[in-house]
Design an enzyme around this catalytic site. Structure first.
Site, PDB file in Angstrom:
ATOM      1  N   TYR A 148     -48.685 -14.482  19.836  1.00  0.00           N
ATOM      2  CA  TYR A 148     -49.863 -15.068  19.479  1.00  0.00           C
ATOM      3  C   TYR A 148     -49.928 -16.237  19.171  1.00  0.00           C
ATOM      4  O   TYR A 148     -51.095 -16.949  19.000  1.00  0.00           O
ATOM      5  CB  TYR A 148     -50.420 -14.354  17.932  1.00  0.00           C
ATOM      6  CG  TYR A 148     -50.154 -12.711  18.056  1.00  0.00           C
ATOM      7  CD1 TYR A 148     -50.330 -11.883  19.571  1.00  0.00           C
ATOM      8  CD2 TYR A 148     -50.244 -11.887  16.834  1.00  0.00           C
ATOM      9  CE1 TYR A 148     -50.549 -10.549  19.286  1.00  0.00           C
ATOM     10  CE2 TYR A 148     -50.510 -10.597  17.072  1.00  0.00           C
ATOM     11  CZ  TYR A 148     -50.388 -10.034  18.146  1.00  0.00           C
ATOM     12  OH  TYR A 148     -50.569  -8.599  18.175  1.00  0.00           O
ATOM     13  N   LYS A 197     -37.076  -5.628  21.424  1.00  0.00           N
ATOM     14  CA  LYS A 197     -37.069  -4.922  22.507  1.00  0.00           C
ATOM     15  C   LYS A 197     -36.156  -5.561  23.333  1.00  0.00           C
ATOM     16  O   LYS A 197     -36.050  -6.362  24.460  1.00  0.00           O
ATOM     17  CB  LYS A 197     -38.337  -5.228  23.318  1.00  0.00           C
ATOM     18  CG  LYS A 197     -38.775  -4.467  24.616  1.00  0.00           C
ATOM     19  CD  LYS A 197     -38.901  -3.077  24.302  1.00  0.00           C
ATOM     20  CE  LYS A 197     -39.105  -2.204  25.908  1.00  0.00           C
ATOM     21  NZ  LYS A 197     -38.866  -0.936  25.738  1.00  0.00           N
ATOM     22  N   ASP A 229     -40.292   0.793  20.784  1.00  0.00           N
ATOM     23  CA  ASP A 229     -40.752   2.117  21.502  1.00  0.00           C
ATOM     24  C   ASP A 229     -40.353   3.248  20.757  1.00  0.00           C
ATOM     25  O   ASP A 229     -40.990   4.180  20.233  1.00  0.00           O
ATOM     26  CB  ASP A 229     -40.724   2.240  22.870  1.00  0.00           C
ATOM     27  CG  ASP A 229     -39.393   1.692  23.491  1.00  0.00           C
ATOM     28  OD1 ASP A 229     -38.638   1.419  22.791  1.00  0.00           O
ATOM     29  OD2 ASP A 229     -39.078   1.980  24.755  1.00  0.00           O
TER      30      ASP A 229
END
Ligand code: NAD
Length: 362
Positions: A148, A197, A229
């Site tokens: 972001y 991740k 995930d």
């Protein structure tokens, strides 16, 4: 920290004033009981500041917040379709004040607890056997780095538009949030699940390696790693396995909303944003609920629990924080419900009555 705890209060917009005033009354009672001197300094931000000062945040408000030991805030903003605040350019709207305040105060760690009260487990959208186990977890999200805040652009290449967002994390950014995560785990059940991740992203591999380095200083805290995930699945499969979930900005954005939803009661969820000192900004996770503002029906518990977090994390007053949390459990056990959590057979109360019932139990 000063002997008198200086708390800047942003009552905010919509239901903000009702819920903040109720939380202040709870803090005053807690202060009396535990011998804490507190001073509440009222400042404006958001829509109320636009109306009074022509800007969502003034330098004076920033300075008062910086000079305080902590900030307690109700939500800000109005009805985004009908309020004149949303006719203004984006940088003059209520939310611009909040973003600027977070930046000015260097608040890089966002904490969102998700706790399922046994009395409210019917509101939990998960299977009954999962809800019956209960859960009490806290998402610790990095708030000022990552995707972001990275460089972004849209270019045209070979006749088609192409958008580029950049995800960067430095060691120091990871280290400071990891330290916060482990420190907070020490005050809880001493388990950190670091979510990344790392099977794909370099930033995640660095994240994992720095978190492991920090973990060496906290031998009494258990560390596990989980891919994002899998974490999204585990949060609905068995949220009771989590204590502190430590993660980067975008993963935390998504997982914290998921964790909130599985409790089923938005009016109950507190939050905190911290910098690298003990200073923090404490606010409910919900918005300003303009649809029910001024009717004394809002649920003040999210704000009251945010005030308890302030006592625990900014002032190290764990016992006083626990007293508030126990009082909230007590009113729920005794059947008190605001309209958002009301079910047949319970005692329906308004915002201030809910505050009174909690104060009686402190
Ligand atoms: P919201 O959270 O204000 O309301 C969603 C629904 O939940 C509404 O039906 C509302 O009545 C209900 N609700 C929320 N809090 C409640 C409480 N304490 N007790 C009882 N019911 C409650 O979300 P929204 O309607 O999307 O947003 C309204 C305004 O709040 C917007 O201007 C938005 O930008 C702002 N907002 C501010 C913050 C913040 O200050 N940090 C966060 C989210 C939204």
């Amino acid at each position: 920290m000063s002997e008198t705890l200086r708390i800047a209060c942003i009552r905010g917009d919509g239901i903000g004033p009702e819920i903040v005033d109720t939380a202040i009354r709870v803090l005053e009672k807690t202060g009396e009981k535990f011998g804490l001197k507190m001073e509440f300094i009222q400042v404006r931000m958001g829509g109320a500041s636009i109306d009074a000062n022509g800007a969502p945040l003034t330098d004076e408000t920033i300075e008062i917040c910086k000079g305080s030991d902590a900030v307690l805030m109700g939500s800000i903003g109005g009805n985004t379709s009908t309020s004149p605040w949303y006719q203004l350019p984006p940088e003059k709207r209520p939310e611009a004040g909040l973003l600027k305040l977070r930046k000015s105060l260097n608040l890089f760690a966002n904490l969102r607890p998700a706790y399922l009260y046994p009395e409210l487990s019917d509101a939990c959208p998960l299977k009954k056997e999962v809800a019956d186990k209960g859960f009490d977890l806290l998402i610790m999200r990095e708030l000022t780095g990552g995707l972001y805040f990275g460089e972004r652009k849209t270019i045209t290449e070979n006749g088609e538009r192409k958008a580029i967002d950049t995800l960067t994390y430095s060691e120091s950014e990871i280290r400071r949030i990891a330290i916060k995560g482990f420190e907070i785990a020490k005050k809880r059940r001493k388990k950190v699940t670091s979510v990344d991740k790392a099977n794909v992203l370099d930033s995640s591999r660095l994240w994992r390696s720095v978190v492991e380095e920090v973990a060496k200083d906290y031998p009494d805290v258990t560390l596990e790693h989980m891919l994002v995930d899998n974490c999204a699945m585990q949060l609905v499969k068995d949220p009771s396995q989590f204590d502190v979930v430590l993660t980067e900005n975008m993963f935390g954005d998504i997982l914290s909303d998921e964790a909130s939803m599985v409790t089923g009661s938005i009016g109950m969820l507190s939050s905190a944003s911290l910098n690298d000192t003990k200073f923090g900004l404490y606010e409910p996770s919900h918005g300003s609920a303009p649809d029910i503002a001024g009717q004394n029906i809002a649920n003040p518990i999210a704000t009251i629990l945010s005030a308890a977090m302030m006592l625990r994390y900014s002032f190290d007053q764990d016992e006083a924080a626990q007293a508030i949390e126990d009082a909230v459990s007590g009113v729920l056990q005794d059947g008190y419900r605001t309209v958002d959590i009301y079910t047949e057979g319970m005692k329906k109360v308004g915002c201030s009555e809910m505050g009174d019932a909690i104060i009686e139990r402190i």
